[in-house]
Design a protein around this motif. Structure first.
Motif, PDB file in Angstrom:
ATOM      1  N   UNK A  40       0.826  -1.210   0.000  1.00 60.09           N
ATOM      2  CA  UNK A  40       0.000   0.000   0.000  1.00 60.09           C
ATOM      3  C   UNK A  40       0.859   1.258   0.000  1.00 60.09           C
ATOM      4  N   UNK A  41       2.089   1.136   0.486  1.00 58.03           N
ATOM      5  CA  UNK A  41       3.016   2.269   0.485  1.00 58.03           C
ATOM      6  C   UNK A  41       3.943   2.244  -0.728  1.00 58.03           C
ATOM      7  N   UNK A 232      10.656   4.134  12.782  1.00 60.95           N
ATOM      8  CA  UNK A 232       9.951   4.994  11.831  1.00 60.95           C
ATOM      9  C   UNK A 232       9.022   4.080  11.058  1.00 60.95           C
ATOM     10  N   UNK A 233       8.094   4.655  10.322  1.00 62.22           N
ATOM     11  CA  UNK A 233       7.133   3.836   9.575  1.00 62.22           C
ATOM     12  C   UNK A 233       7.607   3.625   8.145  1.00 62.22           C
ATOM     13  N   UNK A 234       7.007   2.668   7.482  1.00 63.82           N
ATOM     14  CA  UNK A 234       7.349   2.439   6.084  1.00 63.82           C
ATOM     15  C   UNK A 234       6.965   3.656   5.242  1.00 63.82           C
ATOM     16  N   UNK A 235       5.875   4.308   5.630  1.00 63.15           N
ATOM     17  CA  UNK A 235       5.447   5.527   4.933  1.00 63.15           C
ATOM     18  C   UNK A 235       6.519   6.603   5.033  1.00 63.15           C
ATOM     19  N   UNK A 236       7.058   6.781   6.238  1.00 61.72           N
ATOM     20  CA  UNK A 236       8.105   7.786   6.446  1.00 61.72           C
ATOM     21  C   UNK A 236       9.379   7.424   5.684  1.00 61.72           C
ATOM     22  N   UNK A 237       9.709   6.133   5.662  1.00 62.00           N
ATOM     23  CA  UNK A 237      10.915   5.690   4.960  1.00 62.00           C
ATOM     24  C   UNK A 237      10.811   5.972   3.465  1.00 62.00           C
ATOM     25  N   UNK A 239       8.853   8.194   1.954  1.00 61.49           N
ATOM     26  CA  UNK A 239       8.862   9.651   1.732  1.00 61.49           C
ATOM     27  C   UNK A 239      10.269  10.211   1.856  1.00 61.49           C
ATOM     28  N   UNK A 240      11.035   9.688   2.803  1.00 57.29           N
ATOM     29  CA  UNK A 240      12.414  10.135   2.990  1.00 57.29           C
ATOM     30  C   UNK A 240      13.246   9.804   1.765  1.00 57.29           C
ATOM     31  N   UNK A 241      13.088   8.612   1.247  1.00 55.25           N
ATOM     32  CA  UNK A 241      13.816   8.197   0.044  1.00 55.25           C
ATOM     33  C   UNK A 241      13.446   9.068  -1.150  1.00 55.25           C
ATOM     34  N   UNK A 242      12.161   9.311  -1.309  1.00 56.30           N
ATOM     35  CA  UNK A 242      11.703  10.122  -2.437  1.00 56.30           C
ATOM     36  C   UNK A 242      12.179  11.565  -2.308  1.00 56.30           C
ATOM     37  N   UNK A 243      12.244  12.052  -1.108  1.00 61.90           N
ATOM     38  CA  UNK A 243      12.732  13.405  -0.880  1.00 61.90           C
ATOM     39  C   UNK A 243      14.191  13.526  -1.306  1.00 61.90           C
ATOM     40  N   UNK A 244      14.962  12.472  -1.032  1.00 61.83           N
ATOM     41  CA  UNK A 244      16.367  12.482  -1.439  1.00 61.83           C
ATOM     42  C   UNK A 244      16.493  12.377  -2.968  1.00 61.83           C
TER      43      UNK A 244
END
Length: 248
Positions: A40-41, A232-237, A239-244
């Motif tokens: 889902x993420x 941290x959540x999979x959602x946060x992980x 988003x963090x990757x995409x931000x980078x």
């Protein structure tokens, strides 16, 4: 990309501390729900380790792998006791997209090279589990119990001619510790072998770790314990990757 990971021992989700079976922690989680949440993420790939197979290549959890690998809309890479061609064929027949090969790299080197050619460079992942001692990065095998006396660079140079594309590198001293990854190790590997897609494993504990690994050029980050323990959540992980990938 972010690659969540689950290790299974005797049918249960567990995490070891630096590969020590005597220091394993059991997590009472439902693997199906866990993996569905990843889907889902928008997680595309998932890492599965059969720890029974690591201990005994003739005692794999095929009954469990068969159930897991039936899950749709996600690609599984599977490791644990893959020693012969029949092991690879079995996993592919169950639905695995990639297989992770470790000890056989040393025990059956020429056969592994043939497997890379036969199944394709995107189907085989070499697993190099290391201990760093000054300038010597020794690879260990057999569930991290056996020293090879080989430096990781010797192995990579040898396999470069096969066109190997995917290498999973774990710093054993970091695995299961939540003490952060070995950034200098991965930075050195990415610089020396820009044509290899390195998967980092071991020590991830924060979103900052994800950012640091992404910035040095790591293509894939395997995350196990940090997600299981809600650092941290999979959602946060994701988003963090995409931000980078796409900084503001």
């Amino acid at each position: 990309m972010i690659i969540p990971s689950l290790d299974f021992y005797q049918g249960k989700i567990v995490r070891l501390y630096q590969g020590n079976y005597g220091l394993k922690k059991i997590y009472e989680k439902d693997y199906y729900t866990y993996i569905q949440n990843c889907i889902q993420n928008k997680i595309k790939n998932f890492h599965i380790v059969d720890l029974d197979g690591v201990q005994n290549s003739y005692n794999k959890q095929n009954f469990l792998l068969k159930k897991i690998l039936k899950i749709k809309n996600i690609n599984f890479q599977v490791g644990g006791g893959i020693r012969k061609k029949q092991d690879i064929e079995k996993l592919f027949s169950l639905g695995a997209k990639k297989v992770v090969i470790g000890s056989a790299i040393f025990e059956k080197k020429n056969e592994v090279k043939k497997w890379i050619k036969e199944y394709g460079i995107d189907s085989i992942i070499l697993a190099l589990d290391v201990v760093v001692k000054n300038n010597f990065i020794e690879v260990k095998i057999s569930g991290w119990k056996k020293n090879t006396g080989k430096d990781i660079h010797d192995v990579l140079y040898d396999f470069c001619l096969t066109g190997v594309r995917h290498v999973l590198c774990t710093d054993i001293t970091k695995d299961g510790t939540l003490n952060g990854p070995n950034i200098s190790l991965y930075k050195n590997l990415v610089k020396k072998y820009p044509f290899i897609n390195f998967q980092s494993s071991g020590g991830i504990s924060s979103l900052q770790d994800i950012q640091d690994l992404k910035r040095i050029g790591i293509k894939d980050i395997i995350i196990g314990k940090a997600l299981l323990e809600n650092k941290f959540t999979i959602t946060e992980a994701v988003k963090c990757w995409q931000k980078e990938l796409f900084p503001a």
